[in-house]
Structures are given as structure tokens and as C-alpha cells.
Design an enzyme around this catalytic site. Structure first.
Site, PDB file in Angstrom:
ATOM      1  N   HIS A  16      21.363  63.555 -32.251  1.00 42.22           N
ATOM      2  CA  HIS A  16      21.816  64.726 -31.488  1.00 42.22           C
ATOM      3  C   HIS A  16      22.070  64.314 -30.052  1.00 42.22           C
ATOM      4  O   HIS A  16      21.157  64.297 -29.233  1.00 42.22           O
ATOM      5  CB  HIS A  16      20.751  65.836 -31.565  1.00 42.22           C
ATOM      6  CG  HIS A  16      21.116  67.111 -30.875  1.00 42.22           C
ATOM      7  ND1 HIS A  16      20.431  68.293 -31.102  1.00 42.22           N
ATOM      8  CD2 HIS A  16      22.065  67.417 -29.958  1.00 42.22           C
ATOM      9  CE1 HIS A  16      20.938  69.253 -30.362  1.00 42.22           C
ATOM     10  NE2 HIS A  16      21.937  68.742 -29.640  1.00 42.22           N
ATOM     11  N   HIS A  18      25.564  64.699 -27.241  1.00 42.99           N
ATOM     12  CA  HIS A  18      26.951  65.078 -26.973  1.00 42.99           C
ATOM     13  C   HIS A  18      27.516  64.014 -26.054  1.00 42.99           C
ATOM     14  O   HIS A  18      26.999  63.818 -24.945  1.00 42.99           O
ATOM     15  CB  HIS A  18      27.016  66.448 -26.307  1.00 42.99           C
ATOM     16  CG  HIS A  18      26.333  67.529 -27.094  1.00 42.99           C
ATOM     17  ND1 HIS A  18      27.014  68.407 -27.891  1.00 42.99           N
ATOM     18  CD2 HIS A  18      25.009  67.849 -27.226  1.00 42.99           C
ATOM     19  CE1 HIS A  18      26.161  69.229 -28.478  1.00 42.99           C
ATOM     20  NE2 HIS A  18      24.921  68.916 -28.090  1.00 42.99           N
ATOM     21  N   HIS A 196      24.073  73.669 -34.328  1.00 43.33           N
ATOM     22  CA  HIS A 196      23.022  74.079 -33.403  1.00 43.33           C
ATOM     23  C   HIS A 196      22.542  75.463 -33.841  1.00 43.33           C
ATOM     24  O   HIS A 196      23.364  76.366 -34.061  1.00 43.33           O
ATOM     25  CB  HIS A 196      23.564  74.175 -31.980  1.00 43.33           C
ATOM     26  CG  HIS A 196      23.772  72.864 -31.286  1.00 43.33           C
ATOM     27  ND1 HIS A 196      24.513  71.850 -31.827  1.00 43.33           N
ATOM     28  CD2 HIS A 196      23.332  72.422 -30.074  1.00 43.33           C
ATOM     29  CE1 HIS A 196      24.513  70.820 -30.965  1.00 43.33           C
ATOM     30  NE2 HIS A 196      23.808  71.144 -29.895  1.00 43.33           N
ATOM     31  N   GLU A 199      18.010  77.207 -30.819  1.00 43.02           N
ATOM     32  CA  GLU A 199      17.732  76.602 -29.501  1.00 43.02           C
ATOM     33  C   GLU A 199      17.257  77.730 -28.583  1.00 43.02           C
ATOM     34  O   GLU A 199      16.103  77.761 -28.172  1.00 43.02           O
ATOM     35  CB  GLU A 199      18.998  75.916 -28.947  1.00 43.02           C
ATOM     36  CG  GLU A 199      18.800  75.311 -27.554  1.00 43.02           C
ATOM     37  CD  GLU A 199      20.082  74.714 -26.960  1.00 43.02           C
ATOM     38  OE1 GLU A 199      21.189  74.993 -27.480  1.00 43.02           O
ATOM     39  OE2 GLU A 199      19.973  73.972 -25.951  1.00 43.02           O
ATOM     40  N   ASP A 277      20.320  64.840 -26.420  1.00 38.02           N
ATOM     41  CA  ASP A 277      21.227  65.980 -26.211  1.00 38.02           C
ATOM     42  C   ASP A 277      22.328  65.647 -25.186  1.00 38.02           C
ATOM     43  O   ASP A 277      23.432  65.310 -25.584  1.00 38.02           O
ATOM     44  CB  ASP A 277      20.441  67.237 -25.811  1.00 38.02           C
ATOM     45  CG  ASP A 277      21.158  68.533 -26.188  1.00 38.02           C
ATOM     46  OD1 ASP A 277      22.189  68.476 -26.877  1.00 38.02           O
ATOM     47  OD2 ASP A 277      20.660  69.623 -25.808  1.00 38.02           O
ATOM     48  N   ASP A 278      22.011  65.779 -23.897  1.00 35.66           N
ATOM     49  CA  ASP A 278      22.979  65.505 -22.822  1.00 35.66           C
ATOM     50  C   ASP A 278      22.271  64.673 -21.757  1.00 35.66           C
ATOM     51  O   ASP A 278      21.866  65.187 -20.713  1.00 35.66           O
ATOM     52  CB  ASP A 278      23.481  66.828 -22.239  1.00 35.66           C
ATOM     53  CG  ASP A 278      24.168  67.683 -23.288  1.00 35.66           C
ATOM     54  OD1 ASP A 278      25.328  67.390 -23.617  1.00 35.66           O
ATOM     55  OD2 ASP A 278      23.519  68.619 -23.803  1.00 35.66           O
TER      56      ASP A 278
HETATM   57  N1  HPA Z   1      23.454  73.496 -26.940  1.00 35.17           N
HETATM   58  C1  HPA Z   1      24.644  74.042 -27.149  1.00 35.17           C
HETATM   59  N2  HPA Z   1      25.766  73.454 -26.773  1.00 35.17           N
HETATM   60  C2  HPA Z   1      25.688  72.261 -26.169  1.00 35.17           C
HETATM   61  C3  HPA Z   1      24.493  71.657 -25.929  1.00 35.17           C
HETATM   62  C4  HPA Z   1      23.310  72.297 -26.354  1.00 35.17           C
HETATM   63  O1  HPA Z   1      22.170  71.821 -26.206  1.00 35.17           O
HETATM   64  N3  HPA Z   1      24.759  70.484 -25.292  1.00 35.17           N
HETATM   65  C5  HPA Z   1      26.099  70.399 -25.183  1.00 35.17           C
HETATM   66  N4  HPA Z   1      26.671  71.471 -25.702  1.00 35.17           N
HETATM   67 ZN    ZN Z   2      23.115  69.840 -28.341  1.00 36.07          ZN
END
Ligand code: HPA
Ligand code: ZN
Length: 326
Positions: A16, A18, A196, A199, A277-278
Site C-alpha cells: 500500500h 501511492h 481503500h 480508513e 501509504d504516502d
Molecule cells: N486514502 C485515500 N486516498 C489516498 C490516500 C489514502 O490514504 N493516499 C493517497 N490517496
Molecule cells: Zn492509501
């Protein structure tokens, strides 16, 4: 304390992340200059100081602004190559990278530019770094299902260059079932399916990702803990949850890392994994997620081993590769 060294050196898969979220402020400025794109921040420091988020949407606004500097195939290559070098340093053997084509095609960048640039970095990663890298195309859930269908159509000439589809962006108000038809089509095409869910959104979104979209993994999924029947389902069907602790911290899903529920998910028998994630926005790549979470929650070496194993079990790598890793 030998735990940080164990966590850093253990072989792992990242399921996971992006790729647009790996764009570091320095690279954003370099690409803005190279492409003559103006961005509303005077310096790397000013941009980084804007990374103070209160929820998912406050992050997404800055994340989409950062991605606006990406124009050419070389830009997408450079972004992915920078991430893949970090992944190799973190002992990531396999990574399944999300990309958001609509963020680029809506600005006039072609699907071919995006996919070819990312794919070329994946090829070089295998040859030069020994990292097995694959791509997962994500639909933006704040846009329509019609737009997702158009995106799928544009991607079909490159069908062999990505292994599956996902669903990301603003969760609350955009439940999985909004994308029932396009996911059904992707399933017919033999693509892997992830989304997703849970969250910020409720357990009901995890249920519909499983039962309506028929996904094989849940991205995040940490809100599942509020629903005992859902926890049983996830454990019984061995549905992986791709958990992102530093993301959850920075987007205020948990007040601090010590209160993160990763340990509870593992102890309930779920196939939880740790991911970044990012990483450019949330303060660390995958090893930083491991070391900070273990330091804050006191998870054990047994948990570390389980997380590494779960990451390979949860991956979509070939049966041959998984046999070697597992
Ligand atoms: N959640 C939803 N969209 C996203 C995320 C996330 O954690 N990171 C990049 N786009
Ligand atoms: Zn994500």
C-alpha cells in the site's frame, strides 16, 4: 534494543503505497523548474511546513497540488525510480505501487505517458535493484463511475503493464458500491481487486468492498475493529489489511501511535501488514513505519515475523516467487 535492526533488515513486501505520495518536496521543486510549472510555495521548506493535516481531505488537497508538476514520461520514471531505491534500501523485495491516472489525464497528460514512465522504472528496479515491482491502477472515488469506466478504457491498451485496480481518495460519502459496475468489469478482465475502506469510513464500507466489489484486500481497514462480525469475516477469509500507521497518525485517525490498533488486529488473527501509504507526506518510508510503531506500541519479534510473512502472503506475486519468500 535489537528490534529496530530486526525490523529494518527483515525482507518484506510493501502492498500500500501511492507513487504520487512518494514525491518529495525537493523533487516537486526540481520538476516544477524543469517543466516551467508554477506552484504556490516559495521554497521546499515552505511546502514541507504546509504538511500539517487534520484529516484525509486536508492531505488530499496538497497531494493533488504536488502531483501537478508531473508532465512527461521521464517525470513519472524519476518519481518511481526514487521510491524504488528507497524501497530496496528498506529490504523491500516486492512492491505493489498504486497510481492515480485521473489526477494526470484530467490535466491533459496521456495514460501512455503515465503508465510507460512508471513501467520503465519497474523494469529497471528488477534488473538493477532486485526489487519485484508491480502497478495497481486506482480510481478516484470522488469522481463518477462513468469517469472510472473512461479511465479503464484508456488503460486497456496497457492491460499487461498493471496487475489490478484499487479505489482511493475521499472516502466518506463515496461508498464502494458507487463503483459496483466498473469493478465487476475489471473482475471479468482478470484484474486483481483492492479498495481503500475503513480508513475514516465505517465498517459498512469494508463489508461492501468485500461483498459488492469482491476485493481481495482491504487498504487501511483499521475501523473494522468496531464490528466483531466483520473481524471474524476478515480472519476467516484471510483478507489482508494493508495498514499504514504513520498515515493514520498524520491524518488523525489515531491520536498517537501508542493507541494504534495494529497489535489488536494481529492478535485477532487478521492478515495485517505495515505500509507507508504516502511516504513523502507522512514522515517516513516503510521501515520508519515499522520502527516507530514498534517503539510506540511494544509489539514483539513474533509480531514482526508475522507482519513480514503476512506481507508476502497478501501480495499478488507469482506462485513461484511466493513459494521462495514463504
Ligand atoms: N486514502 C485515500 N486516498 C489516498 C490516500 C489514502 O490514504 N493516499 C493517497 N490517496
Ligand atoms: Zn492509501
Amino acid at each position: 534494543d535489537r528490534m529496530p535492526e530486526l525490523l529494518r533488515t527483515m525482507p518484506k513486501a510493501e502492498l500500500h503505497m501511492h507513487i504520487e505520495g512518494s514525491l518529495e518536496p525537493e523533487l516537486i521543486f526540481a520538476l516544477a523548474q524543469r517543466n516551467g510549472v508554477s506552484i504556490p510555495y516559495a521554497s521546499v521548506e515552505e511546502l514541507r511546513s504546509a504538511y500539517a493535516f487534520t484529516n484525509l481531505q486536508s492531505f488530499l488537497d496538497i497531494y493533488y497540488a504536488g502531483a501537478s508538476v508531473l508532465l512527461t514520461e521521464q517525470d513519472f520514471y524519476d518519481m518511481a525510480w526514487a521510491y524504488l531505491q528507497r524501497a530496496a534500501a528498506d529490504h523491500v523485495l516486492r512492491t505493489e505501487m498504486f497510481f492515480d491516472p485521473q489526477t494526470h489525464t484530467e490535466r491533459g497528460v496521456s495514460m501512455q505517458t503515465v503508465v510507460q514512465g512508471l513501467h520503465r522504472a519497474c523494469v529497471d528496479a528488477k534488473a538493477q535493484l532486485g526489487v519485484d515491482a508491480a502497478l495497481i491502477l486506482c480510481f478516484l472515488r470522488h469522481l463518477s463511475e462513468e469517469s472510472a469506466f473512461e479511465t479503464l478504457e484508456q488503460a486497456l491498451p496497457f492491460r499487461d503493464l498493471f496487475i489490478g485496480v484499487g479505489l482511493d481518495s475521499s472516502e466518506v460519502g463515496h461508498p464502494p458500491e458507487k463503483f459496483a459496475r466498473v469493478f465487476a468489469r475489471c473482475r471479468e478482465l482478470g484484474l486483481h481487486l483492492v479498495a481503500h475502506a475503513g480508513e475514516e469510513g465505517p465498517p459498512a464500507y469494508v463489508w461492501s468492498a468485500l461483498d459488492v466489489l469482491k476485493v481481495e484486500r482491504i487498504d487501511h481497514g483499521v475501523q473494522s475493529i468496531k464490528d466483531a462480525a466483520l473481524m471474524k469475516r476478515l480472519a476467516a477469509d484471510r483478507i489482508p489489511l494493508t495498514v499504514c500507521p504513520l498515515s493514520n497518525l498524520k491524518l488523525c485517525v489515531f491520536p498517537d501511535l501508542a493507541q494504534h490498533n495494529l497489535g489488536q488486529l494481529l492478535d485477532a488473527g487478521l492478515v495485517a501488514t505495515v505500509n507507508s501509504d504516502d511516504p513523502a507526506y507522512f514522515g517516513g518510508y516503510v521501515n520508519e513505519n515499522f520502527t516507530q510503531t514498534f517503539a510506540a506500541t511494544g509489539l514483539s519479534a513474533q509480531h514482526a515475523w508475522q507482519l513480514a510473512r503476512n506481507s508476502f502472503e497478501g501480495s499478488f506475486a507469482s506462485a513461484d516467487a511466493r513459494r521462495v519468500w514463504l
